[in-house]
Each structure stands twice: as structure tokens, then as C-alpha cells.
Enzyme design. Structure first.
Site, short mmCIF file in Angstrom:
data_model
loop_
_atom_site.label_atom_id
_atom_site.label_comp_id
_atom_site.label_asym_id
_atom_site.label_seq_id
_atom_site.Cartn_x
_atom_site.Cartn_y
_atom_site.Cartn_z
N CYS B 235 0.83 -1.21 0.00
CA CYS B 235 0.00 0.00 0.00
C CYS B 235 0.86 1.26 0.00
CB CYS B 235 -0.98 -0.05 1.17
SG CYS B 235 -2.31 1.16 1.04
N ASP B 328 -9.23 -6.03 -4.45
CA ASP B 328 -8.84 -4.96 -3.53
C ASP B 328 -9.84 -3.82 -3.67
OD1 ASP B 328 -7.57 -2.87 -2.14
OD2 ASP B 328 -5.58 -3.42 -2.86
N HIS B 362 -6.96 -6.46 -0.37
CA HIS B 362 -5.85 -5.55 -0.15
C HIS B 362 -4.82 -6.11 0.83
CE1 HIS B 362 -3.89 -1.66 -0.16
NE2 HIS B 362 -3.91 -1.63 1.15
#
Lengths: 418, 420
Positions: B235, B328, B362
């Protein structure tokens, strides 16, 4: 001058509302939020982000939402995307005659995706959503064993009569019956367990009780003869289908997301006893939230106990199956298809199915918020109902029209005059 | 007599466990129920229904679950389907050195229990230890100059390939992946970059010289093999990891999990150069049917003008491993990884691999970690939808973890040594 309008401000809950904002700076991004408190004080909310056009207007019939609870042009999106603040609560109107749901619409500057107690709306408007129409009479019914409420439209009549049945929720659920009555039907919202002096738990389905209810309707001077309709969902649809099979009084039956066999408890009608088909509790699935997904624990149609399958070929009237393909509680489509195949194998053509991809289990009148999962009486874990919001909302709008058309076609002497 | 065995009873959290039940009635239906209490008392639980075979045995390596949290043959299903009793709670190990997670597996008759807790006595039970660190790994808090982090050094003689491990915008210092990497032979520096000690929660800029200091710190360490180091990042951490790969020649292998090929929100600076974030459209935030917020559309808008914000990935020397969860709901990693790899291709570079996992979300973490599909970040939002479907996400975690280690060994160890 900034204005937020919603018309009509007072309407039936199944009627659309035209929401507009005027007087904004051109191209400004705004948030429109809807909120409602149910009769128990539970808060339901929704929001969407819009951009004003060059004239500083947002017309929900034309403008697409960019984000929030839905994307794209959805004039009634704020209504059907209402979500409970406290998870797993279901929106259900209890008092259908004396009060509406009050929905507050609010306009905020820019994008507000988190709720704030300090930011004030720029404009707000309230709309009333009623579950009963003008002139409809409400009558509590305690005739013989029959328990429920009867909704009679105003006027001479006669009106097509319909018995309205809900499912495992038990008690008496009136909102769909009252809405249907607002469209010219004489509707008996019928309770069958966990209500007044009826049994607390459903231990058997005594079809004679439902026959009494059908006869009560037909005996009423303002109810169309010679036959009545049944509008039923889930466990109610299992009973509705049984009524269609065994009761000649029933000439038009709508079964929403129901089984085509007797399940869980036996059915009794005079000398006949039908044993229920078994469940497969080891096929219960858990959703990541901990909610129960029961879709697979009834087995697939080929695993049904033959004796439990309802003899749909005996039904004299018409049957409309309505199924949501994203139903996580029950595979209604497989069951409806099996029933239709059974009809076809007996050369009968009195059955039809409306299958809605993306719709879940709780297919309700238009603009009802999707209830994806909720607590249910008698079950210690929440139940997963399923459904994709946008598709579910579209299914509800379409199905409601089809249900009324179906009943008018088969219950009024004019036949297919709609 | 009913027996429940699990082998090994004590293991690293990324190691599979072989669970068997014997002594049951043939074809009997039973429930396997797993539970774990985290360090702050949150309960996580999972369950699955199985049928014993003709000799009254159930071997989870071969038997198919009939229902519960998963269906089919999933030997580690009870672990990766653990769910919080309290919704929107993430399972996270804080103290990686001194204690394991203890997972209790209990066997019940078929009718019980569906809930998180029950007072009924099980037919059999076994408790497993799941460790985030192998015996002999050393944990060294790092507070050198500006650096804030924790270094984990594998046991044994000699030097080990160095890796910097970074998480995302939730900040703080998460050590569990670095400790596991060290348990697999990498000298791993869990590096904080925001919201930790004197690092502000929302810094005004990302100073790449801080990360260069971290790289140099690692390379100077007597237990670290050079001449380059790796980066494992997710991320916002992967946004930084990408910048590091582009500007720092010390970085010679970069793993980017569900990250962007541009800068999300805080500008990067390096030796006087400023790299600006790409504009986003906050009105594209979605809210799903359960009220969870999805951010993955906020960078959808715009066309060619966005190319000015794409980071110059072609300037990086080292190879890349892109890992993408296609479900995600926080970062549109699939699109960004595709753009990054296309940019590399356009510049004639092919030293990259893209692993794209349908159904993964994610939070792609080490194997057997439960799917966290919703949790809150204090400064941002109380219920962020991360996405992912339980079964494919679990498979993605198993596969990607092996690939990450293979990739790091291949590019950080001299050819002679990497015979794994």
C-alpha cells in the site's frame, strides 16, 4: 437561492420522489444525505455525492452520483440504499395506518463520507412515506381461528381478494398488505404463528387454517368471487404453494423465494399429512461476518424427499414464482424451475417464473432498502439474505408491477384487462 | 476413544499443520471449532463440518468440509477463516518475540456449536502455538539518527540478505512480517515511516533520504550481506518502496504489494527534487451495502494528463515483484501494476514479475492469516473495506509468500548460495 425540493413530499412508500437542488455554484460537488428513524428509534442513513451542472442544479432524475452509496443515475437511490446505523437491523414499518416513515433529506457542501456532528447541512427537506392509501379501511380480524388484519379499499367494489403471508419472522407483518390495498386490492395480512393466541412456534402447517382465511375473504361482500390470490414470501411461499395445490379457492398465487416442498415441519390438510424434507445442517455456511448462509443446507432439488415435494400439477389456478438469484438464504430459482418442470411433465402451463439476477431473498415493494443480513427472531446468529443493491432495487420495482398485473389478470372478471 | 492430533503443535505461523481426528463413529458428522484470543482479549473463531470416513477418521489434509466457514479440502481452513467475535477487528500480533498465538481446536458432535463460544465440553481438543519468530532470531530495536524501526537477524553464522519491510498509512510499527522473513533467513528491518514515536501521523513529505539512511544502516550491519538490499512493501509502503527503487541504487530487489505507480497524497522529496501526488476525486468514494467505505475508485478519473504523475519506474535498476489482489477495494492495484509494467516494457525493461490474484483483497499477508476485509484507521475512517473473498485470498497468501522469498533469494544472494 439554494433550494432542495422533493416532490411529492407526501406519498405512498412505493411511489417515486423527484429530488432536485437548485441555486448551487456551477459544478459544485455536494453530498445529499437521507436519514430515517424507525419506530424503535433505529437510525437508517444513506448518502451520495453529486456535481451540480453549469446552471448550479442537481436533478436526481438526470444527474449521476459519483460515489457514496451508489453510482450513476438513480432517482430513488437514497431510499433504497438506507442502511442501519446499528448493524443487522431490518427496516420494517409496524404501524401502517396512522403514521408514515419520515425521511429527512439534507444537502451538504463537498464530499462528506464520514458523519459529523458539527457540520450543518446547507438545506434540508422532509418527505413522508406512507404504507396505506387514502380511504383504505383497516380491520382487525379474529374470526374463528383466523388472526390478522384486513385492508379494504374505499368504494363499492368488489375488489380482488388476496391473502398476504410472510415467513419465518412470524407475528403479523402488515406493510405489504396495506400497500397492495392502496392499489385496489382487498388484502388479508394473515398471521400463523407467534401472534396473539396462535402457537408461539410453528410446529405444523395446518392447511385448514389457511382455508378458513381464504373462505373468510370470499365471504366478504366486497371481495371478488369466485377465487382469491395469495402473495407470499419464504416460508409463507411454501404455504402459498400448498394452498395453490390443495385449495380450489386459490386461483392466483405469487411465491417469492420459497421452497417447492414441505420443509422443517409437516403439513396437514384433513386426512393428508405431508412429512417435511430434511435439512442438512452440516452444510450451513458462515459468512465472514459470522452471519449464517443457509442457501445450501436445504439440499439441492434432487435431494428432496419425493413425498415432501408439493404436487403443483394439482393446482387449478395460476402460479407466479419470483426469485432472486443472489438469494443467500434459499436457492429459489432451482426450486421454481423444479416446480415448473413438474407442471410441464403433466402438460400444465399455469406456472411462470420471474428470475432477477442480483436480487436477494427479501424482495419487497419498491424503494425498500436492501436488507443484506439481519437478526431474525428465534435464531441466535444473524441470517444472510443476499442481494446486490442496485439490481435488487430494480427487481423490487419491476416485480411489484408484475405482481399487481398478475392478480388483476387472474382475479378480475375482465381477465387480461390491466 | 476420540483423539484429535495436530502436527506440529508448535510452529511458525506460516507453516501448515496436519490435523487428524480418530476414534469416531464411522460416517459420524462432527464440527471442528478453532478459537484464538489476541493480546487485547479479542476472540476469533472458525468452524467447519466434516464427516468421518468408514473407519471413523477425519484427516484434514484429505477430507472435504461440508459446510461452516469453508467447503471442500482445505487443510488450513480453520486458521485462515478465523473471524472476530466483535466485527471490524483485525488480527494483529504485537509482541512477536515472547509469545505465540495459541489456537484451540475442539471437536464437537455435529449439532454444536455455531457460535464463537460455547460451554459444552468438546469430544477432544488440542492447543497449538503459532509463532511469528523462529528460535534464535534476534530482535534489535533501531533508533539510529532519524531511523525508527526494529531489526530482526536470523540465527546462525555468516551474513544474510537484507530487507526493509514497510506497511501502509495506518502507521505505527508492524513487526510480524519482518520477524517471519528473518525466520526464513533474511535480515529484516521493520521500518516505521509515520505515526510512530516522533514520526508524525501525517507527515508533510516523504523524505527519501530517511529511507536511504535505513538502506545504508542495513548494508553497514555486520550480519547483512550486500551489495544491495530488498524492499517488501504494501500500500503506502509500496508507494515509498517504488520511489526507493527508482532513486536508491542500494535497492536491488523490490516487492510491491497492492501499491500505486504514482504518489497517493504526500509528496516525495529527494535531494532537492520534489515529486508531487496525483490528484484524486474524493467524490468517487463508495459505500457498500454494509456501510463500509471503498476508496479504490478515487484515482479512476482523468486520462493522459495523469501520466505526468506516474513515477519513472524505468529509472530503477533492480527487478520488481508486483503482487496484486484483484478484489482490492482500497487500492486499484491491478490497474496501477499494469500501468507500471507497461511503462517498463515501453522502456525495454523486462526484469519484473506480476502476480495477480483473483478474489484476493488488499491485505495480502503471510499464509494462514485470516482475511481482514474491514477495519478502521483512526485518522481516516472507522470501517474501510479492504476486499477479498476468504478462500481465494487464503490461496493468494500461500502462493505469494513463497514467491516473495524465492524472488528475494534470487536477487539478493549470490547464485552459488541460492539453492533453495
Amino acid at each position: 437561492m439554494l433550494q432542495l425540493t422533493a416532490n411529492p413530499a407526501k406519498a405512498l412508500a412505493d411511489e417515486p420522489v423527484h429530488i432536485r437542488v437548485t441555486g448551487l455554484p456551477s459544478s459544485q460537488v455536494v453530498t445529499i444525505k437521507a436519514s430515517l428513524k424507525d419506530e424503535k428509534g433505529n437510525l437508517f442513513q444513506s448518502k451520495a455525492f453529486y456535481r451540480a451542472n453549469e446552471a448550479g442544479e442537481v436533478d436526481l432524475e438526470e444527474a449521476p452520483a459519483f460515489g457514496g452509496d451508489y453510482v450513476g443515475v438513480h432517482p430513488m437511490g437514497l431510499f433504497w440504499s438506507l442502511k442501519p446505523e446499528r448493524a443487522l437491523r431490518r427496516l420494517l414499518k409496524q404501524d401502517v395506518m396512522n403514521s408514515p416513515f419520515w425521511v429527512t433529506l439534507e444537502l451538504y457542501d463537498s464530499v462528506c463520507f464520514q458523519d459529523s456532528t458539527t457540520v450543518l447541512p446547507r438545506a434540508s427537506q422532509m418527505v413522508q412515506r406512507w404504507f396505506s392509501g387514502p380511504g383504505v379501511q383497516w380491520q382487525q380480524i379474529q374470526e374463528g381461528r383466523v388472526r390478522g388484519t384486513f385492508f379494504l379499499p374505499s368504494g363499492e367494489g368488489p375488489f380482488p381478494g388476496v391473502v398476504d403471508l410472510f415467513g419465518g419472522i412470524g407475528g403479523l407483518v402488515e406493510f405489504r398488505a396495506s400497500l397492495l390495498a392502496a392499489h385496489g386490492f382487498a388484502v388479508l395480512a394473515l398471521a400463523y404463528f407467534a401472534y396473539e393466541d396462535l402457537p408461539d412456534k410453528l410446529l405444523e402447517v395446518d392447511l385448514e387454517y389457511f382455508e378458513e382465511a381464504a373462505n373468510f375473504l370470499l365471504a366478504h361482500p366486497k371481495v371478488q368471487r369466485p377465487g382469491i390470490g395469495v402473495l407470499s414470501v419464504c416460508k409463507g411461499a411454501e404455504i402459498g404453494l400448498a394452498m395453490a395445490c390443495y385449495l380450489k379457492q386459490v386461483v392466483a398465487t405469487v411465491c417469492i423465494n420459497g421452497p417447492n416442498a414441505i420443509t422443517e415441519v409437516p403439513l396437514r390438510y384433513k386426512d393428508l399429512v405431508v412429512a417435511p424434507t430434511g435439512l442438512f445442517p452440516e452444510r450451513i455456511q458462515l459468512h465472514i461476518s459470522g452471519a449464517l448462509r443457509l442457501r445450501h443446507c436445504r439440499g439441492d432439488p434432487r435431494e428432496l424427499n419425493r413425498q415432501s415435494v408439493l404436487p403443483v400439477e394439482k393446482a387449478r389456478g395460476w402460479i407466479l414464482f419470483i426469485v432472486g438469484e443472489k438469494d443467500e438464504f434459499l436457492d429459489g430459482r432451482a426450486r421454481a424451475e423444479q416446480a415448473l418442470a413438474q407442471l410441464a411433465s403433466h402438460g400444465r402451463i399455469n406456472g411462470r417464473m420471474l428470475a432477477y439476477p442480483g436480487a436477494g431473498h427479501l424482495i419487497e415493494p419498491p424503494y425498500a432498502p436492501l436488507c443484506y443480513m439481519s437478526w431474525n427472531p428465534g435464531v441466535s446468529l444473524p441470517l444472510l439474505w443476499g442481494g446486490d443493491r442496485v439490481a435488487h432495487a430494480a427487481a423490487q420495482e419491476h416485480a411489484w408491477g408484475e405482481i399487481q398485473k398478475f392478480f388483476r389478470q387472474h382475479l378480475t372478471p375482465a381477465g387480461s384487462k390491466l | 476413544m476420540v483423539q484429535l492430533t495436530a502436527t506440529p503443535l508448535s510452529a511458525l505461523v506460516d507453516e501448515p499443520v496436519h490435523i487428524r481426528a480418530t476414534g469416531l463413529t464411522p460416517l459420524q458428522l462432527v464440527v471442528f471449532h478453532a478459537s484464538l484470543e489476541d493480546e487485547v482479549g479479542n476472540l476469533f473463531y472458525s468452524l467447519a463440518f466434516y464427516r468421518a470416513n468408514e473407519v471413523g477418521e477425519i484427516d484434514l489434509d484429505h477430507a472435504a468440509a461440508l459446510g461452516g466457514d469453508y467447503k471442500g479440502v482445505h487443510p488450513m481452513g480453520l486458521f485462515w477463516s478465523l473471524k472476530p467475535e466483535k466485527p471490524v477487528t483485525r488480527l494483529l500480533k504485537r509482541d512477536v518475540m515472547n509469545s505465540p498465538f495459541r489456537v484451540q481446536i475442539k471437536l464437537y458432535d455435529r449439532h454444536l456449536p455455531i457460535e464463537a463460544k460455547t460451554s459444552e465440553a468438546p469430544k477432544a481438543s488440542v492447543t497449538l502455538e503459532r509463532w511469528y519468530v523462529a528460535p534464535g532470531v534476534t530482535r534489535i530495536p533501531v533508533r539510529e539518527g532519524r531511523l525508527r524501526g526494529t531489526l530482526f537477524v536470523p540465527s546462525g553464522e555468516g551474513r544474510f540478505p537484507g530487507v526493509i519491510d514497510m506497511f501502509g498509512a495506518s502507521g505505527g510499527l508492524l513487526e510480524f512480517r519482518a520477524s517471519l522473513l528473518a525466520s526464513r533467513g533474511f535480515a529484516s528491518l521493520a521500518l516505521a515511516h509515520c505515526g510512530f514515536e516522533d514520526l508524525p501521523p501525517q507527515p508533510e513529505k516523504v523524505d527519501l533520504e530517511y529511507f536511504e539512511e535505513a538502506a545504508n544502516f542495513l548494508l553497514k550491519h555486520p550480519k547483512v550481506l550486500g551489495p544491495g538490499i530488498g524492499v517488501v512493501s504494501v500500500c503506502r509502503g509500496a508507494e515509498i518502496g517504488l520511489s526507493m527503487a527508482i532513486h536508491l541504487k542500494q535497492v536491488t530487489a523490490t516487492v510491491l504489494i497492492n501499491g500505486p505507480n504514482f504518489i497517493f497524497s504526500i509528496p516525495h522529496v529527494y535531494r532537492g527534487q520534489i515529486f508531487k501526488p496525483r490528484p484524486h476525486s474524493i467524490q468517487s468514494i463508495s459505500i457498500n451495502a454494509l456501510g463500509f467505505v471503498e476508496f479504490y475508485h478515487i484515482f479512476d478519473e482523468g486520462g493522459p494528463e495523469n501520466s505526468q504523475f506516474c513515477l519513472p519506474i524505468e529509472k530503477a535498476q533492480g527487478p520488481f515483484l508486483f503482487i496484486v489482489g484483484e478484489d482490492d477495494r482500497n487500492v486499484n492495484g491491478k490497474v496501477f501494476a499494469k500501468q507500471a509494467t507497461e511503462q517498463l516494457k515501453r522502456h525495454g525493461k523486462n526484469n519484473w514479475t506480476l502476480l495477480s490474484y483473483p478474489g484476493a483483497g488488499h491485505m495480502i499477508e503471510p499464509p494462514y492469516s485470516p482475511l481482514c476485509c474491514v477495519s478502521g484507521i483512526a485518522s481516516v475512517c472507522s470501517a474501510i473495506h479492504w476486499g477479498g473473498e476468504v478462500v481465494p485470498h487464503a490461496a493468494a497468501q500461500e502462493h505469494s509468500w513463497k514467491e516473495i522469498q524465492k524472488f528475494l533469494r534470487k536477487h539478493l544472494m549470490p547464485v552459488v548460495a541460492s539453492q533453495i
